[in-house]
Design a protein around this motif. Structure first.
Motif, PDB file in Angstrom:
ATOM      1  N   MET A  85       0.846  -1.195   0.000  1.00  0.00           N
ATOM      2  CA  MET A  85       0.000   0.000   0.000  1.00  0.00           C
ATOM      3  C   MET A  85       0.879   1.242   0.000  1.00  0.00           C
ATOM      4  O   MET A  85       2.027   1.202   0.416  1.00  0.00           O
ATOM      5  CB  MET A  85      -0.919  -0.014   1.215  1.00  0.00           C
ATOM      6  N   LYS A  86       0.302   2.326  -0.473  1.00  0.00           N
ATOM      7  CA  LYS A  86       1.067   3.572  -0.568  1.00  0.00           C
ATOM      8  C   LYS A  86       0.164   4.745  -0.270  1.00  0.00           C
ATOM      9  O   LYS A  86      -1.052   4.633  -0.265  1.00  0.00           O
ATOM     10  CB  LYS A  86       1.680   3.705  -1.951  1.00  0.00           C
ATOM     11  N   ARG A  87       0.794   5.865  -0.053  1.00  0.00           N
ATOM     12  CA  ARG A  87       0.046   7.105   0.115  1.00  0.00           C
ATOM     13  C   ARG A  87      -0.291   7.655  -1.271  1.00  0.00           C
ATOM     14  O   ARG A  87       0.257   7.218  -2.287  1.00  0.00           O
ATOM     15  CB  ARG A  87       0.879   8.106   0.904  1.00  0.00           C
ATOM     16  N   ASP A  88      -1.153   8.654  -1.303  1.00  0.00           N
ATOM     17  CA  ASP A  88      -1.606   9.188  -2.595  1.00  0.00           C
ATOM     18  C   ASP A  88      -0.481   9.811  -3.408  1.00  0.00           C
ATOM     19  O   ASP A  88      -0.455   9.711  -4.629  1.00  0.00           O
ATOM     20  CB  ASP A  88      -2.721  10.222  -2.366  1.00  0.00           C
ATOM     21  N   ASN A  89       0.467  10.446  -2.758  1.00  0.00           N
ATOM     22  CA  ASN A  89       1.505  11.164  -3.488  1.00  0.00           C
ATOM     23  C   ASN A  89       2.788  10.349  -3.629  1.00  0.00           C
ATOM     24  O   ASN A  89       3.839  10.915  -3.879  1.00  0.00           O
ATOM     25  CB  ASN A  89       1.792  12.491  -2.793  1.00  0.00           C
ATOM     26  N   GLU A  90       2.730   9.045  -3.496  1.00  0.00           N
ATOM     27  CA  GLU A  90       3.929   8.216  -3.556  1.00  0.00           C
ATOM     28  C   GLU A  90       3.842   7.219  -4.709  1.00  0.00           C
ATOM     29  O   GLU A  90       2.764   6.885  -5.188  1.00  0.00           O
ATOM     30  CB  GLU A  90       4.106   7.407  -2.267  1.00  0.00           C
ATOM     31  N   GLU A  91       5.015   6.776  -5.128  1.00  0.00           N
ATOM     32  CA  GLU A  91       5.109   5.670  -6.068  1.00  0.00           C
ATOM     33  C   GLU A  91       5.974   4.595  -5.427  1.00  0.00           C
ATOM     34  O   GLU A  91       6.934   4.896  -4.726  1.00  0.00           O
ATOM     35  CB  GLU A  91       5.751   6.125  -7.381  1.00  0.00           C
ATOM     36  N   ILE A  92       5.637   3.347  -5.694  1.00  0.00           N
ATOM     37  CA  ILE A  92       6.381   2.233  -5.107  1.00  0.00           C
ATOM     38  C   ILE A  92       7.079   1.479  -6.225  1.00  0.00           C
ATOM     39  O   ILE A  92       6.476   1.137  -7.236  1.00  0.00           O
ATOM     40  CB  ILE A  92       5.453   1.284  -4.334  1.00  0.00           C
ATOM     41  N   PHE A  93       8.363   1.218  -6.003  1.00  0.00           N
ATOM     42  CA  PHE A  93       9.143   0.392  -6.921  1.00  0.00           C
ATOM     43  C   PHE A  93       9.573  -0.859  -6.153  1.00  0.00           C
ATOM     44  O   PHE A  93      10.253  -0.760  -5.143  1.00  0.00           O
ATOM     45  CB  PHE A  93      10.381   1.149  -7.422  1.00  0.00           C
TER      46      PHE A  93
END
Length: 104
Positions: A85-93
């Motif tokens: 899961m991530k926050r709205d302003n984040e990207e996960i790699f």
């Protein structure tokens, strides 16, 4: 050779010794409370004690995980690591190495 046989046969001619030997054999092998049953039950008790220790350790580990998840930081960390899961302003790699991949 005859004296050897007579020596041991003479012991079993005594009724008290004969009854004692029969009683000991009966108690060791045939009785409901025999030594064999006690040995089996003691080994089962040891197995259950080991299982009890294992479950106590698992309960401690689970209580520690519950404490970590009860805080907001711990819950967020768990959600990010397990469910990506991530926050709205984040990207996960997600970076996976060849040796960490599960192959069939």
């Amino acid at each position: 050779m005859a004296t050897f046989k007579n020596k041991y046969l003479k012991l079993f001619k005594n009724w008290f010794i004969l009854i004692l030997v029969i009683f000991v054999v009966w108690m060791l092998f045939f009785d409901a409370n025999s030594w064999l049953i006690h040995h089996e039950l003691n080994s089962e008790i040891d197995d259950l004690e080991n299982e009890k220790e294992y479950y106590k350790k698992e309960i401690e580990k689970d209580n520690k995980a519950i404490k970590e998840l009860s805080t907001e930081e711990g819950l967020e960390k768990f959600a990010r690591e397990e469910y990506y899961m991530k926050r709205d302003n984040e990207e996960i790699f997600i970076i996976e190495y060849e040796d960490s991949l599960k192959t069939k």
